[in-house]
Design an enzyme around this catalytic site. Structure first.
Site: not given
Ligand code: TYD
Length: 134
Positions: A51-53, A98
Site C-alpha cells: 500500500g505504497h510506492a 504495490r
C-alpha cells in the site's frame, strides 16, 4: 516514468541434487546494489501489506516460503502476480504502487531493497501517488 511493463520476474539459478535445492542470488541477477534486506513472516492470511510506492527504492520480492499475490499499479494499469516459488524474483522499479495480499499459511516474503529505510521516500497516499505519476 516506470510502468508495470518494467516489473519483471527473473528465475533465480538453482543447484538441485538429491539433498535438496540450493538457490543463489548473485549481483548479476539484481539490477541494483542491495542496501537492505527485510522479510515478512507470521502474516495472517487476511493481512494486507504494502500500500505504497517508492520515489527512490527499487525492490526485488521473493516468496521464500508459501505464496502471496503482489498487485503492481503504475497509475494507469495494474496487474496481480502470484509468487509461489522460492526461486522467482519479482523486480519492482521506483514509482510503482504495490500491495501484497492472499498470504498462504507459513508464507515468508523476502524483500531486497536498493536503499536503506527512509520514510521520506515512501508515497503512502494513493491520491498522492496518482498525482506524482500524472
Ligand atoms: P510497512 O511499510 O507498513 O510494511 P509493508 O510495506 O510490508 O506493509 O512497515 C511497517 C513498519 O515497519 C512501519 O512502521 C515502518 C517500519 N519499517 C522499518 O522500520 N524499517 C524497514 O526497513 C521497513 C520496510 C519498515
Amino acid at each position: 516514468m516506470n510502468t508495470i511493463n518494467d516489473v519483471s520476474i527473473t528465475e533465480i539459478p538453482k543447484v538441485h541434487d538429491e539433498r535438496g535445492v540450493l538457490a543463489v542470488i548473485e549481483k548479476d541477477i539484481i539490477p541494483f546494489n542491495i542496501k537492505r534486506v527485510y522479510y515478512l513472516y507470521d502474516v495472517p492470511s487476511d493481512s494486507f501489506r504494502g500500500g505504497h510506492a517508492h520515489k527512490d527504492q527499487q525492490s526485488v520480492v521473493i516468496a521464500l516460503s508459501g505464496s502471496f499475490d503482489v498487485i503492481v499499479d503504475d497509475g494507469k494499469s495494474k496487474k496481480r502476480i502470484m509468487l509461489n516459488k522460492p526461486n522467482q524474483a519479482l523486480y519492482i522499479p521506483t514509482n510503482i504502487w504495490r500491495e501484497i495480499d492472499n498470504f498462504s499459511s507459513g508464507a515468508v516474503c523476502l524483500v531486497l531493497a536498493s536503499t536503506t529505510y527512509d520514510e521520506n521516500e515512501y508515497i503512502r497516499d494513493y491520491k498522492d501517488f496518482i498525482l506524482s505519476v500524472r
